[in-house]
Enzyme design. Structure first.
Site, PDB file in Angstrom:
ATOM      1  CD  GLU A 161      -3.174  -0.718   2.073  1.00 52.48           C
ATOM      2  OE1 GLU A 161      -3.285   0.055   2.831  1.00 52.48           O
ATOM      3  OE2 GLU A 161      -4.064  -1.866   2.049  1.00 52.48           O
ATOM      4  CD  GLU A 353      -3.235  -6.014   4.189  1.00 52.66           C
ATOM      5  OE1 GLU A 353      -4.211  -5.235   4.388  1.00 52.66           O
ATOM      6  OE2 GLU A 353      -1.991  -5.437   4.068  1.00 52.66           O
TER       7      GLU A 353
HETATM    8  C1  NOJ Z   1      -4.125  -2.309   5.106  1.00 49.84           C
HETATM    9  C2  NOJ Z   1      -2.872  -2.672   5.684  1.00 49.84           C
HETATM   10  O1  NOJ Z   1      -1.809  -2.979   4.781  1.00 49.84           O
HETATM   11  C3  NOJ Z   1      -2.649  -3.054   7.099  1.00 49.84           C
HETATM   12  O2  NOJ Z   1      -1.335  -3.074   7.819  1.00 49.84           O
HETATM   13  C4  NOJ Z   1      -3.891  -2.820   8.007  1.00 49.84           C
HETATM   14  O3  NOJ Z   1      -3.712  -3.404   9.351  1.00 49.84           O
HETATM   15  C5  NOJ Z   1      -5.108  -3.451   7.160  1.00 49.84           C
HETATM   16  N1  NOJ Z   1      -5.329  -2.648   5.920  1.00 49.84           N
HETATM   17  C6  NOJ Z   1      -6.487  -3.103   7.951  1.00 49.84           C
HETATM   18  O4  NOJ Z   1      -6.754  -1.939   8.185  1.00 49.84           O
END
Ligand code: NOJ
Length: 455
Positions: A161, A353
């Site tokens: 991200e 994710e």
């Molecule tokens: C995206 C992130 O990469 C991760 O670190 C985060 O905890 C999750 N989303 C949930 O918000």
């Protein structure tokens, strides 16, 4: 990526490891932010977190019980270079090497993310992503990690991200929580993309049979009905810089990587703020990738409108289902995200994710019942498999997260794990969703092998 479809779980270093100064680890910008009063909910920090640094064997054993094919974790750059530069920290490298050995014992394939936001403090002090030298610092860090782990780790993700790295340059929320100008943000993005490209080169030089991916996030737009007009509108909005704020959009971070140039709108919108971009830079950024990682949680829809963009985002209806961190529950976005992204970039997709935070606590029977997470995972995986069955080349799905952890500036209140953590005792309790996901994986594999046997 040797299997037909990889089922996994994911975490990130600072969110679970703890061991802040142990084994020669140095500070990151997130450690500093977490110790700055008022920056993290409840004044919490990541010093201990789930103490995975000391509990990794227990954690990997649980992953073995879960039956996942793969585990995605990140390396903390300041564990490898205490001060960001100089001599690598052997103890830090050994920690990850031991973790990898443990995973392999249980037949779990490691997916290593090189950067999940914990920039070494010293690198930040030297300008961080605004210093053009960061490209070679990152390449050097990548080489050291690849040389240590590359005999056993074959799957790497360069950046997680990148949008949130830039989000930290708005002056609030994410580290460094310092306000930067648009010009600086664009330079930072360019240096992140160049660092990504150099890391891909280094990984290919260093690791035999390596598979390299990249994991930006994407809030997909979905069509409101099946008509070709709605489909086109959603696609147009998704791949436009006009929505989701200019710096959050997926094409800003993906077009240069897959097409070798920024979108046309980028040059039109940012004009004099655009950094110096050379042909060599664009060649470096657009190294071929083996897979396109995507963190997908939610998105939205749009309606036509006569503003500059030609559309505006629709509001959610009152009482729209949302989780405890305010993410709308929108299972179909994973279908549309995978479909639109594959159509545009033609690269195999892995959902690196997806998951949700719920109101989890230990019930009177000593268990953690989380029916909402079960429903969430079922709906989202159904939608993802729908895309796969329709021919979208989807190669895997990783639940965020394996275990409850430090949710950045939201601290420990949001619980996103399949495994519950009692932060007072470090006791781990697999939630109901842990067993649900275990069975989902088992059933998928059984069905797949039955189908193959019938052919
Ligand atoms: C995206 C992130 O990469 C991760 O670190 C985060 O905890 C999750 N989303 C949930 O918000």
């Amino acid at each position: 990526m040797e299997k037909d479809f990889v089922w996994g779980v994911a975490t990130a270093a600072i969110q679970i490891e703890g061991g802040l100064y142990e084994g020669g680890k140095g500070e990151s910008i997130w450690d500093v932010l977490a110790h700055t009063p008022g920056k993290i909910k409840n004044g919490e920090n990541a010093d201990v977190s789930c103490d995975h640094y000391h509990h990794f064997k227990e954690d990997v054993k649980l992953m073995g019980e879960l039956g996942v094919d793969a585990y995605r974790f990140s390396i903390a750059w300041p564990r490898i270079f205490t001060n960001g530069f100089g001599k690598p920290n052997e103890e830090g490298l050994q920690f990850y090497s031991d973790l990898v050995d443990e995973l392999l014992k249980y037949n779990i394939t490691p997916y290593v993310t090189l950067f999940h936001w914990d920039l070494p403090l010293e690198v930040f002090r030297k300008g961080g992503w605004l210093n053009n030298d960061i490209v070679e610092w990152f390449a050097n860090y990548t080489r050291v990690v690849a040389e240590k782990l590359g005999d056993r780790v074959k799957n790497f993700i360069t950046f997680n991200e990148p949008q949130c790295i830039i989000g930290g340059m708005d002056g609030w929320g994410h580290a460094p929580a310092v306000k930067y100008s648009t010009k600086d943000k664009l330079l930072a993005i360019h240096n992140i993309l160049k660092s990504h490209g150099r890391a891909v080169q280094v990984l290919r030089e260093t690791v035999k049979d390596v598979k390299v991916g990249y994991a930006p996030c994407a809030n997909p737009f979905f069509p409101k009905d099946d008509s070709p007009e709605q489909l086109e509108l959603a696609r147009k909005a998704y791949f436009s810089l006009h929505l989701m704020s200019n710096f959050y959009n997926v094409i800003l971070y993906s077009d240069p990587v897959f097409f070798g140039d920024y979108p046309k709108e980028y040059y039109e919108m940012f004009k004099d703020d655009v950094p110096n971009i050379t042909k060599e830079d664009l060649e470096l950024i657009s190294q071929p990738l083996d897979f396109y990682g995507q963190n997908i949680y939610w998105g939205g829809s749009v309606s036509e409108c006569d503003n500059e963009a030609g559309f505006k985002e629709d509001p959610l209806y009152p009482g729209y289902p949302k989780n405890t961190i305010n993410h709308p529950i929108m299972p179909h976005v994973i279908y549309w995200g995978a479909r639109f992204l594959y159509e545009r970039y033609k690269t195999p997709i892995i959902i690196t994710e997806n998951g949700t935070s719920c109101m989890d606590w230990v019930h009177l029977d000593g268990k953690v019942h989380d029916p909402q997470r079960i429903d969430y995972i079922k709906r989202y995986t159904d939608e993802l498999l729908r895309a796969k069955n329709e021919g979208v080349d989807v190669r895997g799905y990783f639940v965020w997260s394996f275990i409850d952890n430090f949710e950045w500036d939201n601290g420990y209140d949001p619980r996103l794990g399949l495994v519950y953590v009692d932060y007072r005792t470090q006791e781990r309790i697999p939630k109901d969703s842990f067993y649900f996901y275990r069975d989902l994986i088992k059933d998928y594999k059984k069905k797949n092998s039955d189908d193959k046997a019938q052919v």
